[in-house]
Design a protein around this motif. Structure first.
Motif, PDB file in Angstrom:
ATOM      1  N   PHE A 103       0.846  -1.184   0.000  1.00 37.90           N
ATOM      2  CA  PHE A 103       0.000   0.000   0.000  1.00 37.90           C
ATOM      3  C   PHE A 103       0.888   1.243   0.000  1.00 37.90           C
ATOM      4  O   PHE A 103       2.072   1.175   0.331  1.00 37.90           O
ATOM      5  N   ARG A 104       0.320   2.375  -0.396  1.00 38.57           N
ATOM      6  CA  ARG A 104       1.002   3.661  -0.339  1.00 38.57           C
ATOM      7  C   ARG A 104       0.446   4.458   0.839  1.00 38.57           C
ATOM      8  O   ARG A 104      -0.764   4.722   0.895  1.00 38.57           O
ATOM      9  N   ASP A 107      -1.731   7.397  -0.048  1.00 43.30           N
ATOM     10  CA  ASP A 107      -3.143   7.154  -0.355  1.00 43.30           C
ATOM     11  C   ASP A 107      -3.977   7.115   0.922  1.00 43.30           C
ATOM     12  O   ASP A 107      -5.084   7.661   0.966  1.00 43.30           O
ATOM     13  N   PRO A 132       2.415  -1.976  -4.434  1.00 43.55           N
ATOM     14  CA  PRO A 132       0.997  -1.613  -4.297  1.00 43.55           C
ATOM     15  C   PRO A 132       0.241  -1.862  -5.600  1.00 43.55           C
ATOM     16  O   PRO A 132       0.627  -1.371  -6.647  1.00 43.55           O
ATOM     17  N   LEU A 136      -4.794  -4.127  -1.170  1.00 42.47           N
ATOM     18  CA  LEU A 136      -4.576  -3.896   0.257  1.00 42.47           C
ATOM     19  C   LEU A 136      -4.991  -2.483   0.643  1.00 42.47           C
ATOM     20  O   LEU A 136      -5.596  -2.271   1.703  1.00 42.47           O
ATOM     21  N   SER A 137      -4.661  -1.515  -0.204  1.00 41.86           N
ATOM     22  CA  SER A 137      -5.038  -0.138   0.101  1.00 41.86           C
ATOM     23  C   SER A 137      -6.549  -0.005   0.228  1.00 41.86           C
ATOM     24  O   SER A 137      -7.058   0.671   1.126  1.00 41.86           O
ATOM     25  N   GLN A 141      -8.604   1.039   3.702  1.00 35.93           N
ATOM     26  CA  GLN A 141      -9.456   2.229   3.722  1.00 35.93           C
ATOM     27  C   GLN A 141     -10.903   1.881   4.050  1.00 35.93           C
ATOM     28  O   GLN A 141     -11.577   2.595   4.799  1.00 35.93           O
ATOM     29  N   LEU A 338      -6.624   5.638  -4.677  1.00 33.68           N
ATOM     30  CA  LEU A 338      -5.575   4.789  -5.247  1.00 33.68           C
ATOM     31  C   LEU A 338      -4.711   5.618  -6.168  1.00 33.68           C
ATOM     32  O   LEU A 338      -5.241   6.330  -7.040  1.00 33.68           O
TER      33      LEU A 338
END
Length: 436
Positions: A103-104, A107, A132, A136-137, A141, A338
């Protein structure tokens, strides 16, 4: 390999998969020698490759962000907004997300700033799972939108598919997670292969670890899959008609101890108030909610009454999935960030963390009011469906996937339905008091 061939009278061959992976396997399933039946209950597949995939739609539209649900609307949709207004935000509860990708942080920061939520940095166990790719992101969230004060943990599941012994490694990963975070809520948006490729013996380490974690209060949710009931279909050849061999379930999602989460297309009013839901099935994209009947596990006792809504020849006395559902259609999904862009999430991989976040809220409320962690939730979900003071589910009766259709009561595309959280929590509280 030569010794295995002699011992079980099978051939063991070397293979190269379509994606370039090298592995060995036997084209025949070995049988337990008759004189060992008293000591050996079953044998797993002779297979050094662990099939895996992300349960995520290939297409996340960039042109419909205004139709996505923000955190307030998402909570309102499933009747959890009053809980949050009363201070139930997941505080003291841990949500663990198992992942194949990374993930970032930027984001996550933009998402929390956009919706006025507390910022968070997930704790990562086992190093970053990889680059990423969005899955996962999105999971993080979505869970944070529902339970902003819950602790978020990412467990790197990538080592389970590197080399052989994948299902033993999955069991060890779950055992380690249970030791580190007893009583956490688990969310899986990844798959470990079609159930028809395996035996129940292969999955015994996973099942044992899951049972132990549930004894410590863990509840586990797994996306049912996004291939519209054809989780056993390999590759990307969608032009040919499906065959019976394509129909199947993700192996780990089919475990009786796992709560399998199907997907819906959602309709709300402008404020996010629930209007209706139907089965998520996008024919042009060959996507839709997973579900169906296990090839490995018998029908659990708590599913027997639900099975009366399914033709006997369809379930054949086997475990049915999914158990419940939530919004999964990317065109009616949850707003996320994203690659610094506001988009709309989707897939049953969105539905699973929705249920994880809602369960974190329910766990906090129960603990704050003299109750206990929910733990294994499947028997409770079905018991409540059989009769409870308040209606806990919105029954999804419209639509279907490539294999089955929705209908009144339990069905093989959306399970028992989607949650009315306030009512479900009230029923769970009563059930815990009755159980003592």
């Amino acid at each position: 390999p030569a010794a295995v061939e002699r011992a079980f009278d099978v051939s063991v061959r070397d293979y190269r998969g379509k994606m370039g992976q090298l592995f060995y396997a036997s084209p025949h399933q070995p049988a337990v020698p008759e004189h060992l039946h008293a000591e050996v209950s079953g044998l797993g597949r002779i297979l050094s490759y662990t099939p895996h995939h992300l349960s995520r739609p290939d297409h996340i539209p960039l042109d419909v962000p205004d139709r996505g649900l923000g955190p307030d609307a998402l909570l309102r949709t499933y009747n959890a907004d009053e809980l949050v207004r009363n201070g139930v935000t997941g505080k003291g509860i841990t949500i663990v997300i198992f992942a194949f990708d990374g993930f970032r942080q930027s984001d996550l920061d933009k998402f929390t700033t956009m919706f006025g939520l507390p910022q968070f940095t997930p704790e990562v166990i086992g190093g970053s799972p990889g680059e990423p790719r969005g899955e996962l992101s999105m999971d993080l969230q979505v869970a944070h939108a529902i339970a902003p004060d819950a602790r978020k943990v990412v467990v790197n599941a990538r080592p389970t598919v590197e080399g052989g012994g994948g299902y033993r490694k999955i069991g060890e990963m779950l055992e380690d997670t249970d030791r580190r975070f007893p009583g956490a809520v688990w969310s899986f948006s990844i798959g470990w292969g079609c159930d028809k490729l395996l035996t129940a013996a292969d999955l015994s380490p996973v099942r044992s670890a899951l049972r132990t974690a549930q004894e410590h209060g863990t509840t586990a949710f797994n996306a049912s899959g996004d291939l519209a009931g054809m989780e056993c279909r390999g590759g990307q050849d969608w032009s040919s008609p499906p065959s019976e061999q394509d129909v199947g379930l993700d192996s780990v999602a089919s475990l009786p101890e796992m709560t399998s989460v199907g997907g819906t297309t959602l309709s709300t009013d402008p404020d996010g108030e629930w209007v209706s839901e139907q089965t998520w099935f996008d024919v042009p994209l060959s996507q839709g909610t997973g579900g169906g009947v296990s090839a490995l596990f018998d029908l659990p006792p708590w599913q027997r009454l639900a099975a009366e809504a399914v033709p006997p020849e369809r379930h054949s006395g086997k475990r049915m999935t999914p158990d419940i559902a939530a919004v999964a259609d990317p065109f009616t999904g949850v707003k996320i960030v994203l690659d610094d862009q506001v988009v709309v999430g989707g897939g049953t991989s969105q539905a699973a963390p929705i249920w994880a976040g809602l369960t974190a809220l329910m766990n906090q409320y129960l603990l704050d009011n003299g109750g206990s962690l929910i733990g294994e939730i499947n028997p409770l979900l079905y018991r409540i469906a059989q009769g409870a003071p308040r209606p806990a589910y919105r029954d999804v009766t419209l639509g279907g996937n490539a294999v089955d259709n929705a209908g009144p009561g339990y069905d093989l595309v959306t399970g028992l339905g989607t949650p009315d959280v306030d009512n479900l929590l009230h029923n769970l509280q009563i059930a815990q008091k009755v159980q003592g």
